[in-house]
Scaffold this motif. Sequence first.
Motif, short mmCIF file in Angstrom:
data_model
loop_
_atom_site.label_atom_id
_atom_site.label_comp_id
_atom_site.label_asym_id
_atom_site.label_seq_id
_atom_site.Cartn_x
_atom_site.Cartn_y
_atom_site.Cartn_z
N GLY A 116 34.54 50.76 57.27
CA GLY A 116 33.43 50.56 56.35
C GLY A 116 32.76 49.24 56.63
O GLY A 116 32.43 48.91 57.76
N VAL A 117 32.56 48.46 55.58
CA VAL A 117 31.96 47.13 55.73
C VAL A 117 33.06 46.11 55.95
O VAL A 117 34.23 46.34 55.65
CB VAL A 117 31.12 46.77 54.49
N GLY A 118 32.66 44.96 56.46
CA GLY A 118 33.63 43.89 56.69
C GLY A 118 33.73 43.52 58.15
O GLY A 118 33.33 44.28 59.04
N ARG A 119 34.27 42.35 58.39
CA ARG A 119 34.45 41.88 59.75
C ARG A 119 35.59 42.63 60.44
O ARG A 119 36.52 43.10 59.79
CB ARG A 119 34.76 40.38 59.74
N PRO A 120 35.52 42.72 61.78
CA PRO A 120 36.63 43.35 62.51
C PRO A 120 37.92 42.57 62.31
O PRO A 120 37.92 41.35 62.11
CB PRO A 120 36.17 43.28 63.97
N ARG A 121 39.03 43.27 62.38
CA ARG A 121 40.32 42.60 62.29
C ARG A 121 40.67 42.04 63.66
O ARG A 121 40.69 42.76 64.65
CB ARG A 121 41.41 43.56 61.82
N THR A 122 40.96 40.76 63.71
CA THR A 122 41.26 40.09 64.97
C THR A 122 42.61 39.38 64.98
O THR A 122 43.03 38.92 66.03
CB THR A 122 40.16 39.05 65.29
N ARG A 123 43.26 39.28 63.83
CA ARG A 123 44.51 38.52 63.78
C ARG A 123 45.70 39.45 63.58
O ARG A 123 45.80 40.14 62.56
CB ARG A 123 44.47 37.50 62.64
N PRO A 124 46.63 39.48 64.54
CA PRO A 124 47.84 40.29 64.38
C PRO A 124 48.76 39.71 63.31
O PRO A 124 48.66 38.53 62.94
CB PRO A 124 48.49 40.23 65.77
N ASP A 125 49.70 40.55 62.84
CA ASP A 125 50.73 40.05 61.93
C ASP A 125 51.70 39.14 62.68
O ASP A 125 52.18 38.14 62.14
CB ASP A 125 51.49 41.22 61.30
N SER A 126 52.02 39.51 63.91
CA SER A 126 52.91 38.71 64.75
C SER A 126 52.65 39.07 66.20
O SER A 126 52.05 40.10 66.51
CB SER A 126 54.38 38.96 64.39
N VAL A 127 53.10 38.21 67.10
CA VAL A 127 52.90 38.38 68.54
C VAL A 127 54.23 38.22 69.25
O VAL A 127 54.99 37.28 68.96
CB VAL A 127 51.88 37.37 69.09
N LEU A 128 54.52 39.12 70.18
CA LEU A 128 55.70 39.02 71.03
C LEU A 128 55.23 38.90 72.48
O LEU A 128 54.31 39.60 72.90
CB LEU A 128 56.60 40.26 70.89
N ALA A 129 55.89 38.02 73.25
CA ALA A 129 55.54 37.85 74.65
C ALA A 129 56.75 37.27 75.38
O ALA A 129 57.66 36.72 74.75
CB ALA A 129 54.33 36.95 74.82
N ASP A 130 56.76 37.38 76.72
CA ASP A 130 57.88 36.87 77.48
C ASP A 130 57.65 35.42 77.86
O ASP A 130 56.71 34.77 77.40
CB ASP A 130 58.14 37.75 78.71
#
Length: 309
Positions: free
Chosen positions: A201-215
Amino acid sequence: MGRGDLTNAEWDRLESFLPRGGTRGGRRGDHRRVIYGVLYRVRMGVQWRDLPERFGPWETVYKRHRRWSADETWQMLLSKVQAAEDATGGIDWDVSGDSTAVRAHQHAAGARKNPPTTPSKGGSPRGEPGRSSAPEIHRPAGGGGQIGECLGRSRGGFTTKIHLAADGLRLPLALVLTPGHYGDGPQFEHILQQTSVPRAGVGRPRTRPDSVLADKAYTSRKSRRYLRRRRIRHTIPERHDQQRHRHNRGSRGGRPTAFDSEHYKKRNTIERAINRLRGFHAVATRYEKRAYIYLGTVTLATLVIWLRS
């Protein structure tokens, strides 16, 4: 319907987002046949001239794919499917990041450095429509030649590297192309910046994850500062040399970084997402000379994965 074609349910889901007329390609009535032709080529990795006759003239199929790669129609369709999934809670925002090196076929080399820009009959520049507008392709300063087309030499030979972020359900969220010899860590911020899912609908796109995993390739202090600045929880192991350096500095080395070993076990989702992408032959081996067309190929494969999720 062929073995690799979309089911009727999957096609109905995609059809509601297809562009209606305009300059994005073709009559409405032949969308399905042409798109199935592109899907066949992405899945099988055959030359465009070897497409079965049931998909119509191969030139039509190729030009549609090239045009939609240039004007980011494939990316638009992927964004709309992602937005619909997010609206129903179908995205797990526990995001993982990694990369995979793709061997480039010998025919992928030899792209012209300075393609012509004279308008063609259709009104768009010949040779490179939309080449400089694709934000997901990392272009070094003064690009052009092999570097500008995301081709480089690495241990695997002549390669292109796909950097991607995937959600907790093994669905790719963002893609970035670089030459094969580029490191993973410097692309970390760029791939997270490309992670953007519009609202239904309306609103800005979601760009922030809840958490990030990486090696460990993403364990630099710059990456950690970036995540802290955006207030994103992260689980990234620390390299042994970093641990040793902090220990040698004593109290000036600061506190050890937090690391949840149980949560880190979920990082296998990015490896499984990469395996799903590499199941498409035209993704596992790069045949295209132009980076924006290969990015369109990878984006279309990602779109199919989302439609079948």
